[in-house]
Design a protein around this motif. Structure first.
Motif, PDB file in Angstrom:
ATOM      1  N   ASP A 159      21.576   6.418  -8.025  1.00 45.90           N
ATOM      2  CA  ASP A 159      20.576   6.834  -7.040  1.00 45.90           C
ATOM      3  C   ASP A 159      20.031   8.222  -7.354  1.00 45.90           C
ATOM      4  N   ASP A 160      20.892   9.108  -7.824  1.00 43.40           N
ATOM      5  CA  ASP A 160      20.429  10.453  -8.175  1.00 43.40           C
ATOM      6  C   ASP A 160      19.451  10.405  -9.346  1.00 43.40           C
ATOM      7  N   LEU A 161      19.722   9.545 -10.314  1.00 40.38           N
ATOM      8  CA  LEU A 161      18.799   9.410 -11.451  1.00 40.38           C
ATOM      9  C   LEU A 161      17.457   8.845 -10.993  1.00 40.38           C
ATOM     10  N   LEU A 162      17.493   7.908 -10.048  1.00 39.58           N
ATOM     11  CA  LEU A 162      16.249   7.353  -9.524  1.00 39.58           C
ATOM     12  C   LEU A 162      15.467   8.409  -8.735  1.00 39.58           C
ATOM     13  N   ASP A 163      16.174   9.235  -7.963  1.00 40.46           N
ATOM     14  CA  ASP A 163      15.505  10.318  -7.240  1.00 40.46           C
ATOM     15  C   ASP A 163      14.849  11.288  -8.214  1.00 40.46           C
ATOM     16  N   GLU A 164      15.573  11.617  -9.275  1.00 41.94           N
ATOM     17  CA  GLU A 164      15.042  12.518 -10.297  1.00 41.94           C
ATOM     18  C   GLU A 164      13.779  11.947 -10.923  1.00 41.94           C
ATOM     19  N   ALA A 165      13.804  10.637 -11.212  1.00 45.27           N
ATOM     20  CA  ALA A 165      12.641   9.994 -11.822  1.00 45.27           C
ATOM     21  C   ALA A 165      11.456   9.970 -10.869  1.00 45.27           C
ATOM     22  N   GLU A 166      11.717   9.755  -9.587  1.00 47.99           N
ATOM     23  CA  GLU A 166      10.637   9.717  -8.608  1.00 47.99           C
ATOM     24  C   GLU A 166       9.991  11.088  -8.458  1.00 47.99           C
ATOM     25  N   THR A 167      10.808  12.136  -8.463  1.00 46.53           N
ATOM     26  CA  THR A 167      10.269  13.502  -8.389  1.00 46.53           C
ATOM     27  C   THR A 167       9.435  13.813  -9.622  1.00 46.53           C
ATOM     28  N   ALA A 168       9.946  13.399 -10.776  1.00 48.01           N
ATOM     29  CA  ALA A 168       9.235  13.670 -12.026  1.00 48.01           C
ATOM     30  C   ALA A 168       7.889  12.956 -12.086  1.00 48.01           C
ATOM     31  N   ARG A 169       7.787  11.854 -11.370  1.00 47.72           N
ATOM     32  CA  ARG A 169       6.532  11.103 -11.375  1.00 47.72           C
ATOM     33  C   ARG A 169       5.365  11.953 -10.851  1.00 47.72           C
ATOM     34  N   THR A 170       5.657  12.827  -9.902  1.00 46.17           N
ATOM     35  CA  THR A 170       4.606  13.656  -9.293  1.00 46.17           C
ATOM     36  C   THR A 170       4.560  15.066  -9.861  1.00 46.17           C
ATOM     37  N   THR A 171       5.710  15.582 -10.334  1.00 42.25           N
ATOM     38  CA  THR A 171       5.739  16.971 -10.812  1.00 42.25           C
ATOM     39  C   THR A 171       5.605  17.095 -12.325  1.00 42.25           C
ATOM     40  N   GLY A 172       5.880  15.997 -13.041  1.00 40.64           N
ATOM     41  CA  GLY A 172       5.842  16.070 -14.494  1.00 40.64           C
ATOM     42  C   GLY A 172       7.101  16.645 -15.111  1.00 40.64           C
ATOM     43  N   ALA A 173       8.107  16.908 -14.294  1.00 36.89           N
ATOM     44  CA  ALA A 173       9.374  17.422 -14.814  1.00 36.89           C
ATOM     45  C   ALA A 173      10.078  16.339 -15.634  1.00 36.89           C
ATOM     46  N   PRO A 174      10.954  16.721 -16.560  1.00 46.10           N
ATOM     47  CA  PRO A 174      11.681  15.708 -17.345  1.00 46.10           C
ATOM     48  C   PRO A 174      12.638  14.919 -16.466  1.00 46.10           C
ATOM     49  N   ALA A 175      12.821  13.667 -16.816  1.00 43.57           N
ATOM     50  CA  ALA A 175      13.751  12.800 -16.085  1.00 43.57           C
ATOM     51  C   ALA A 175      14.345  11.789 -17.052  1.00 43.57           C
ATOM     52  N   LEU A 176      15.645  11.656 -17.005  1.00 48.38           N
ATOM     53  CA  LEU A 176      16.349  10.820 -17.980  1.00 48.38           C
ATOM     54  C   LEU A 176      15.850   9.384 -17.988  1.00 48.38           C
ATOM     55  N   LEU A 177      15.701   8.793 -16.804  1.00 47.91           N
ATOM     56  CA  LEU A 177      15.331   7.377 -16.747  1.00 47.91           C
ATOM     57  C   LEU A 177      13.897   7.118 -17.180  1.00 47.91           C
ATOM     58  N   ARG A 178      13.060   8.132 -17.206  1.00 48.25           N
ATOM     59  CA  ARG A 178      11.671   7.917 -17.595  1.00 48.25           C
ATOM     60  C   ARG A 178      11.503   7.855 -19.107  1.00 48.25           C
TER      61      ARG A 178
END
Length: 284
Positions: free
Chosen positions: A210-229
């Motif tokens: 769930d934490d990885l999914l949250d990270e990916a969702e945030t990265a979708r809008t901010t452009g920050a790196p995310a492992l799952l993306r």
């Protein structure tokens, strides 16, 4: 309509040779395996017709699945009419098996790992020490549904051409590349060299999915790196004992699927589906 002489003797040498393909030694010697039932045969002809060597079909099945017979003939696959008794003998001794009047002999479908990596995959499922053919087939089917680019079965896993495994894939075996026989350390090294993050799915993981999914969702809008993306290879272990510490140590991270209720754990197929779909969502 079928033509030619119907194969009617269940004890003939030809029938015995086909039936022996239920066993791994015969499959390895012949370089061929069995595909049973209309769904799997249909997908084999649709996606891997060049690998289909022979189709055996009963008269009733030829009428019911006329489009499959037509596809075989269009692909220049020899079609042999057989009796129900012959088809049962070809399918082996397992009384639970019902080929529904159709059985094909195909060339082995495994491909080299280098070929898969050359295509720059973004999602790969790795089966490490998965010995149950039904579980392996279920994960292949889930990987196909999630849009994975390939599935890899290590040398310690079941033979993907095992009849039960083939049936469990419901045709997905012919939809995506499958690599077999690679030791897990070699597979992980090659995947990392191809710029895939390697995630081990295990209940002992410190990272929560769930934490990885949250990270990916945030990265979708901010452009920050995310492992799952990014490109990911998920490693799944044996359902009974999971991944041993030495296998977990090979991964970049060990990820647990959260259990919010009182269930002790998820079975392998369910856990694999959740993880693969998490990556698929993050890649969208």
């Amino acid at each position: 309509m079928l033509s030619g002489e119907t194969l009617a003797n269940p004890r003939s040498d030809r029938v015995k040779a086909v039936a022996r393909l239920s066993g791994r030694p015969a499959r390895l010697r012949a370089g061929r395996f069995l595909v049973e039932g209309p769904q799997s045969v249909r997908e084999a002809l649709r996606f891997r017709a060049a690998d289909v060597v022979q189709l055996y079909v009963t008269e009733a099945a030829a009428q019911r699945y006329a489009e499959i017979v037509a596809a075989a003939l269009a692909a220049d696959v020899p079609v042999t009419p057989v009796t129900e008794a012959v088809l049962a003998a070809m399918a082996g001794d397992d009384a639970t098996v019902n080929p529904q009047g159709l059985l094909a002999v195909c060339g082995l479908v495994d491909v080299p790992l280098d070929e898969v990596l050359a295509a720059r995959p973004r999602l790969v499922a790795v089966l490490a020490q998965v010995r149950d053919p039904g579980n392996a087939g279920t994960v292949i089917r889930a990987a196909d549904a999630a849009g994975a680019d390939a599935v890899l079965l290590t040398d310690a896993s079941v033979d993907v051409h095992n009849p039960k495994c083939v049936r469990s894939t419901a045709g997905s075996l012919f939809h995506l590349p499958v690599v077999t026989g690679v030791p897990l350390p070699d597979a992980v090294a090659a995947l990392k060299a191809a710029d895939l993050a390697v995630l081990a799915a295990d209940g002992a993981g410190r990272t929560d999915l769930d934490d990885l999914l949250d990270e990916a969702e945030t990265a979708r809008t901010t452009g920050a790196p995310a492992l799952l993306r990014g490109p990911v290879a998920w490693v799944f272990g044996n359902e009974a004992w999971g991944l041993p510490p030495a296998d977990r140590a090979l991964a970049d991270q060990v990820v647990r699927v959260p259990v919010h209720g009182h269930a002790e754990s998820l079975n392998l197929g369910t856990a694999a589906t959740v993880c693969l779909y998490a990556s698929a969502r993050a890649h969208r």
